[in-house]
Design an enzyme around this catalytic site. Structure first.
Site, PDB file in Angstrom:
ATOM      1  N   LEU B 210      -7.113  -0.531  -1.889  1.00  0.00           N
ATOM      2  CA  LEU B 210      -6.235  -1.693  -1.716  1.00  0.00           C
ATOM      3  C   LEU B 210      -4.806  -1.390  -2.152  1.00  0.00           C
ATOM      4  O   LEU B 210      -3.855  -1.868  -1.550  1.00  0.00           O
ATOM      5  CB  LEU B 210      -6.775  -2.885  -2.509  1.00  0.00           C
ATOM      6  CG  LEU B 210      -7.947  -3.653  -1.912  1.00  0.00           C
ATOM      7  CD1 LEU B 210      -8.299  -4.827  -2.811  1.00  0.00           C
ATOM      8  CD2 LEU B 210      -7.617  -4.143  -0.512  1.00  0.00           C
ATOM      9  N   CYS B 211      -4.678  -0.599  -3.245  1.00  0.00           N
ATOM     10  CA  CYS B 211      -3.320  -0.354  -3.751  1.00  0.00           C
ATOM     11  C   CYS B 211      -2.516   0.502  -2.772  1.00  0.00           C
ATOM     12  O   CYS B 211      -1.309   0.330  -2.641  1.00  0.00           O
ATOM     13  CB  CYS B 211      -3.354   0.265  -5.134  1.00  0.00           C
ATOM     14  SG  CYS B 211      -4.591   1.535  -5.306  1.00  0.00           S
ATOM     15  N   THR B 212      -3.186   1.403  -2.053  1.00  0.00           N
ATOM     16  CA  THR B 212      -2.492   2.178  -1.020  1.00  0.00           C
ATOM     17  C   THR B 212      -1.984   1.244   0.071  1.00  0.00           C
ATOM     18  O   THR B 212      -0.853   1.354   0.538  1.00  0.00           O
ATOM     19  CB  THR B 212      -3.440   3.229  -0.398  1.00  0.00           C
ATOM     20  OG1 THR B 212      -3.927   4.064  -1.433  1.00  0.00           O
ATOM     21  CG2 THR B 212      -2.740   4.063   0.645  1.00  0.00           C
TER      22      THR B 212
END
Ligand SMILES: [Zn+2]
Lengths: 183, 450
Positions: B210-212
């Site tokens: 998700l952070c990517t």
């Protein structure tokens, strides 16, 4: 198998005139594996689990985390778990239901935890995930941000981050965002 | 006159398989013209899915001499199906796939009878599935395959020596394609590996962090997943994303495009958006045709015995040249879905508490601290405390009552056992049979009366 089919087709015709239908709840392989995970849960005293739909629905449950150290000490954070019949082939869907000022959790409750997505493996289990969630609170990480602003403050000014977390947890504004009290 | 010439030419190739003896035939194969009639009369085939594979399967089965066919599919026809799902025309868009497919094949193949079911596979009772001789699967989802597999395996019964009882074996033929690759397999529950025995054949879907997606998108797919997983929730609080709603898909596509522009990433298209969100790889008509043909042939082999069946998993790859191979996978002997489990005979008076103690002493199990589940009901849970408390009152009740007073059924137990002096956790299937409880079925009454 034609001979067998012949016999069965004749039986079927007989049975069709006989009795009613049986509706049986099928238990998926995923549910069975989850049954095992849940019956072996070994929770620390900082985490509790609840089953809002009763004892026979293990596929939907809530986990509450109360960090006993770090920035989030004293807060109470609730997560919902949604487990699919394809568990453990697929990771559970986890959302944070408590609005929190946190670099790895966004304001919609999306959680950035590697084992929930890119690093999920069927050998992992519910215990591993709960452990991972707990660690998000004791070791928030600015390198994998979902809440970009919170991550930048944590990296550049830990003192300010700490006071922002306190303000958010006691029910106040950080920037434009109002956080409900959670301690 | 014309009619009979057509019939003759249609069965010419089939007759080569059904009328002549051979060395590679299945057990009890009795060639002859009667076999052709028997296929029509006594074999009922269910086709699950009326999409790319399903259309081919229905046509192939109808032309292979099967007469009683049913098809189940919950989808409606979309424009994008028309390039390969050849039973559908432009004017069919929006109509149920199962109904149109059944009608088109019946129009073209005289004498065949196809009953469509426009519904979800979970909507049908077990009785519906038990009525078929063979189930042919033309699906694109692991979840649906797993469900049908568990249904077909639930009919399987074992005798006292843990041998599968032939009349309870529900054969399945499963096809699957992805682009230029595909597989066809024969599943004889209790004899060859079931879908769950070899679930590892299907690698889990790749999921981006998700952070990517939120911070450092690098590909068009990242932009699409950002719009789908993060932006959607931000804007539509509460409303669930529906991949089958064209407006929802368009919204995700537009948002993905904005994001791609922001980061200077090329390649976001509507079809890629659909592909990423629904996890679809473009379907190739010829792959579907080849895999379905293999599946229809296996169905004919199982039914007629005209040849030994595929043993047991065929892979096909047409991406570069052509490569095809058959692998004989083996069963997982402890499979919870198709395995025999451990047979346990009990008096109807045994309490759940006593049953749990018996599992600890049982030489094949030595299972301590067992938690017990029966048909989705948790009879007793050792942990967590909240569930232990909710199920504790069951301990003093009789297992027979807790299982709904049925003479025999499967329960599942989780607990720990000692393996080489190490505690390991296990999940076991148990076949519980109550002694002294009369099992009165239609069959026995009929036999007793004779
Ligand atoms: Zn199996």
């Amino acid at each position: 198998m034609i001979k067998l089919f012949k016999v069965k087709e004749k039986q079927r015709e007989l049975a069709e005139n006989a009795n009613g239908k049986t509706l049986v709840k099928k238990q998926s392989a995923g549910e069975l594996r989850l049954h095992r995970d849940i019956s072996e849960l070994n929770l620390q005293k900082t985490c509790t689990i609840a089953f809002p739909n009763g004892k026979d629905d293990l596929m939907n449950f809530e986990v509450t985390v109360r960090p006993d150290e770090g920035y989030y000490l004293g807060g109470t954070f609730m997560f919902t778990f949604q487990v699919s019949p394809m568990y453990p082939h697929e990771a559970p869907k986890v959302k944070c239901k408590t609005k929190v000022y946190h670099p790895n959790i966004d304001l919609e409750g999306n959680v950035c935890l590697n084992i929930l997505r890119e690093d999920w493996k069927p050998v992992l289990n519910i215990n591993t995930i709960i452990y991972g969630l707990f660690h998000l609170f004791t070791q928030p990480n600015y390198e994998d941000p979902l809440n970009h602003d919170a991550a930048a403050v944590l990296r550049d000014n830990p003192k300010m981050f700490e006071s922002n977390v306190r303000r958010a947890m006691s029910g106040g504004y950080v920037g434009q965002t109002l956080f409900p009290r959670c301690m | 006159m014309v009619e009979s010439t057509v019939q003759q030419s249609r069965s010419r190739d089939l007759d080569k398989l059904l009328l002549r003896p051979g060395n590679l035939v299945g057990p009890n194969f009795e060639p002859g013209p009667g076999l052709r009639e028997d296929l029509k009369e006594y074999v009922r085939v269910l086709v699950v899915g009326a999409g790319g594979l399903g259309c081919e399967l229905l046509k192939d089965l109808a032309l292979s001499g099967f007469r009683e066919i049913e098809v189940i599919d919950m989808d409606r026809i979309e424009v994008s199906n028309l390039n390969r799902q050849f039973l559908f025309r432009l004017e069919d868009v929006g109509k149920p796939k199962a109904e149109v497919a059944a009608r088109r094949v019946m129009q073209r193949v005289a004498g065949v009878n196809i009953v469509p079911h426009f519904c979800r596979i979970e909507d049908k009772e077990l009785d519906f599935y038990s009525n078929f001789s063979i189930i042919a699967l033309g699906l694109d989802s692991i979840e649906a395959r797993s469900y049908i597999n568990s249904v077909a395996c639930s009919f399987l019964e074992y005798d006292a020596d843990d041998k599968p009882q032939e009349e309870t074996v529900k054969p399945m033929v499963d096809g699957g394609t992805e682009g230029f690759q595909g597989h066809a397999r024969v599943i004889m529950p209790g004899i060859t590996p079931c879908f769950e025995c070899t679930i590892w054949l299907f690698p889990p879907q790749v999921k981006f962090p998700l952070c990517t997606l939120a911070e450092t998108p690098r590909t068009a797919a990242h932009c699409i997943e950002y719009a789908h997983l993060i932006k959607w929730d931000e804007v539509h609080s509460g409303e669930a994303f529906d991949p089958d709603d064209p407006e929802h898909m368009k919204w995700v596509y537009d948002e993905a495009n904005k994001r791609a522009e922001l980061f200077g990433i090329p390649g976001v298209t509507l079809s890629l958006t659909q592909g990423v969100v629904k996890n679809i790889i473009p379907a190739i008509a010829s792959t579907n045709a080849i895999i379905s043909a293999a599946c229809a042939l296996e169905t004919l082999k199982i039914a007629s015995g005209c040849s030994k069946t595929l043993s047991n998993y065929l892979t096909y790859n047409g991406a570069e040249g052509l490569h095809t191979k058959v692998t004989e996978f083996v069963r997982d002997k402890d499979c919870l879905v198709c395995g025999p489990g451990v047979l346990i005979e009990l008096d109807a008076s045994v309490t759940l508490q006593k049953f749990i103690e018996l599992l600890e002493e049982h030489p094949k199990l030595l299972l301590s601290k067992a938690s017990i589940a029966h048909r989705g009901k948790n009879l007793y849970m050792q942990a967590p405390p909240v569930l232990e408390e909710m199920t504790r009152s069951n301990l003093s009740k009789s297992l027979y009552d807790l299982m709904g007073k049925i003479p025999k059924d499967v329960v599942h137990a989780t607990g720990t056992t000692n393996k080489n002096d190490k505690k390991t956790s296990v999940l076991r299937k148990l076949r519980v049979v109550f002694k002294g409880v009369d099992e009165i079925t239609d069959m026995e009454t009929a036999a007793g009366g004779a």
